[in-house]
Design a protein around this motif. Sequence first.
Motif, PDB file in Angstrom:
ATOM      1  N   GLU A  24     -10.614   1.317  -5.001  1.00  0.00           N
ATOM      2  CA  GLU A  24     -11.868   2.086  -4.910  1.00  0.00           C
ATOM      3  C   GLU A  24     -12.933   1.540  -5.862  1.00  0.00           C
ATOM      4  OE1 GLU A  24     -11.136   6.319  -5.060  1.00  0.00           O
ATOM      5  OE2 GLU A  24      -9.569   6.176  -3.522  1.00  0.00           O
ATOM      6  N   GLY A  25     -13.275   0.267  -5.647  1.00  0.00           N
ATOM      7  CA  GLY A  25     -14.312  -0.356  -6.473  1.00  0.00           C
ATOM      8  C   GLY A  25     -13.870  -0.604  -7.895  1.00  0.00           C
ATOM      9  N   PHE A  26     -12.603  -0.904  -8.084  1.00  0.00           N
ATOM     10  CA  PHE A  26     -11.995  -1.130  -9.398  1.00  0.00           C
ATOM     11  C   PHE A  26     -12.043   0.103 -10.293  1.00  0.00           C
ATOM     12  CE2 PHE A  26     -13.345  -5.690  -8.517  1.00  0.00           C
ATOM     13  CZ  PHE A  26     -12.094  -6.071  -8.074  1.00  0.00           C
ATOM     14  N   SER A  27     -12.074   1.280  -9.676  1.00  0.00           N
ATOM     15  CA  SER A  27     -12.100   2.512 -10.473  1.00  0.00           C
ATOM     16  C   SER A  27     -10.690   3.060 -10.727  1.00  0.00           C
ATOM     17  CB  SER A  27     -12.956   3.576  -9.785  1.00  0.00           C
ATOM     18  OG  SER A  27     -12.377   3.962  -8.547  1.00  0.00           O
ATOM     19  N   LYS A  28      -9.678   2.522 -10.044  1.00  0.00           N
ATOM     20  CA  LYS A  28      -8.289   2.933 -10.263  1.00  0.00           C
ATOM     21  C   LYS A  28      -7.526   1.754 -10.873  1.00  0.00           C
ATOM     22  CE  LYS A  28      -8.025   6.464  -6.729  1.00  0.00           C
ATOM     23  NZ  LYS A  28      -7.248   6.964  -5.582  1.00  0.00           N
ATOM     24  N   ILE A  29      -6.970   1.982 -12.053  1.00  0.00           N
ATOM     25  CA  ILE A  29      -6.398   0.885 -12.846  1.00  0.00           C
ATOM     26  C   ILE A  29      -5.182   0.231 -12.186  1.00  0.00           C
ATOM     27  CG2 ILE A  29      -4.958   2.354 -14.312  1.00  0.00           C
ATOM     28  CD1 ILE A  29      -6.896  -0.727 -15.513  1.00  0.00           C
ATOM     29  N   GLY A  30      -4.270   1.007 -11.635  1.00  0.00           N
ATOM     30  CA  GLY A  30      -3.057   0.426 -11.042  1.00  0.00           C
ATOM     31  C   GLY A  30      -3.353  -0.551  -9.917  1.00  0.00           C
ATOM     32  N   PRO A  31      -4.077  -0.119  -8.892  1.00  0.00           N
ATOM     33  CA  PRO A  31      -4.411  -1.050  -7.816  1.00  0.00           C
ATOM     34  C   PRO A  31      -5.283  -2.222  -8.285  1.00  0.00           C
ATOM     35  CG  PRO A  31      -4.710   1.197  -7.075  1.00  0.00           C
ATOM     36  CD  PRO A  31      -4.449   1.256  -8.543  1.00  0.00           C
ATOM     37  N   THR A  32      -6.132  -1.988  -9.285  1.00  0.00           N
ATOM     38  CA  THR A  32      -6.986  -3.056  -9.803  1.00  0.00           C
ATOM     39  C   THR A  32      -6.149  -4.153 -10.456  1.00  0.00           C
ATOM     40  OG1 THR A  32      -8.849  -1.565 -10.152  1.00  0.00           O
ATOM     41  CG2 THR A  32      -8.824  -3.591 -11.461  1.00  0.00           C
ATOM     42  N   VAL A  33      -5.200  -3.766 -11.296  1.00  0.00           N
ATOM     43  CA  VAL A  33      -4.327  -4.746 -11.957  1.00  0.00           C
ATOM     44  C   VAL A  33      -3.462  -5.459 -10.916  1.00  0.00           C
ATOM     45  CG1 VAL A  33      -2.400  -5.016 -13.578  1.00  0.00           C
ATOM     46  CG2 VAL A  33      -4.337  -3.549 -14.173  1.00  0.00           C
ATOM     47  N   GLY A  34      -2.908  -4.705  -9.977  1.00  0.00           N
ATOM     48  CA  GLY A  34      -2.099  -5.311  -8.921  1.00  0.00           C
ATOM     49  C   GLY A  34      -2.901  -6.288  -8.088  1.00  0.00           C
ATOM     50  N   CYS A  35      -4.142  -5.941  -7.783  1.00  0.00           N
ATOM     51  CA  CYS A  35      -5.030  -6.812  -7.016  1.00  0.00           C
ATOM     52  C   CYS A  35      -5.275  -8.122  -7.759  1.00  0.00           C
ATOM     53  CB  CYS A  35      -6.353  -6.085  -6.763  1.00  0.00           C
ATOM     54  SG  CYS A  35      -7.625  -7.065  -5.982  1.00  0.00           S
ATOM     55  N   ALA A  36      -5.619  -8.026  -9.033  1.00  0.00           N
ATOM     56  CA  ALA A  36      -5.896  -9.226  -9.834  1.00  0.00           C
ATOM     57  C   ALA A  36      -4.663 -10.124  -9.920  1.00  0.00           C
ATOM     58  CB  ALA A  36      -6.382  -8.827 -11.232  1.00  0.00           C
ATOM     59  N   LEU A  37      -3.506  -9.526 -10.161  1.00  0.00           N
ATOM     60  CA  LEU A  37      -2.270 -10.305 -10.256  1.00  0.00           C
ATOM     61  C   LEU A  37      -1.938 -10.977  -8.923  1.00  0.00           C
ATOM     62  CD1 LEU A  37       0.223 -11.199 -11.834  1.00  0.00           C
ATOM     63  CD2 LEU A  37       1.314  -9.050 -11.176  1.00  0.00           C
ATOM     64  N   ALA A  38      -2.095 -10.237  -7.833  1.00  0.00           N
ATOM     65  CA  ALA A  38      -1.795 -10.807  -6.514  1.00  0.00           C
ATOM     66  C   ALA A  38      -2.741 -11.964  -6.194  1.00  0.00           C
ATOM     67  CB  ALA A  38      -1.867  -9.725  -5.439  1.00  0.00           C
ATOM     68  N   TYR A  39      -4.014 -11.853  -6.567  1.00  0.00           N
ATOM     69  CA  TYR A  39      -4.953 -12.958  -6.329  1.00  0.00           C
ATOM     70  C   TYR A  39      -4.594 -14.184  -7.168  1.00  0.00           C
ATOM     71  CZ  TYR A  39      -8.318 -10.805  -3.142  1.00  0.00           C
ATOM     72  OH  TYR A  39      -8.936 -10.251  -2.052  1.00  0.00           O
ATOM     73  N   VAL A  40      -4.177 -13.977  -8.413  1.00  0.00           N
ATOM     74  CA  VAL A  40      -3.759 -15.109  -9.255  1.00  0.00           C
ATOM     75  C   VAL A  40      -2.557 -15.808  -8.618  1.00  0.00           C
ATOM     76  CG1 VAL A  40      -2.717 -15.749 -11.477  1.00  0.00           C
ATOM     77  CG2 VAL A  40      -4.713 -14.245 -11.420  1.00  0.00           C
ATOM     78  N   LEU A  41      -1.570 -15.037  -8.179  1.00  0.00           N
ATOM     79  CA  LEU A  41      -0.392 -15.618  -7.524  1.00  0.00           C
ATOM     80  C   LEU A  41      -0.779 -16.308  -6.220  1.00  0.00           C
ATOM     81  CD1 LEU A  41       2.178 -12.748  -8.138  1.00  0.00           C
ATOM     82  CD2 LEU A  41       2.141 -15.004  -9.243  1.00  0.00           C
TER      83      LEU A  41
END
Length: 105
Positions: A24-41
């Motif tokens: 939700e526009g990087f307003s939720k920490i869990g999905p935001t961190v998961g998103c960033a990690l998945a993009y790095v991988l």
Amino acid sequence: MPYLLLAFAIGMEILATTLLKFSEGFSKIGPTVGCALAYVLCYTAFSKAVTKMNLGVAYATWCGVGILVTTIISVFVFKEKITVSGIIGSILVIAGCTILNMTKS
């Protein structure tokens, strides 16, 4: 091995994009961190895959499969609508990826 890395990159891109919606526009920490990690991988695996395969074929496959699966997720998980032109476009993406993979050099 490069196709396995490409498949992993595609999976991580699909996961990251789905988590992007859940963040939700990087307003939720869990999905935001998961998103960033998945993009790095995703980008790490993709960068390794293209050292052993044609960049055009790899990128077209990565984008095509990502677009198709993300569209399916948007319809079934997020209950978003898809138009006839969206369906036709998805079919054309699949056709393009198939042709590229059949004629790879």
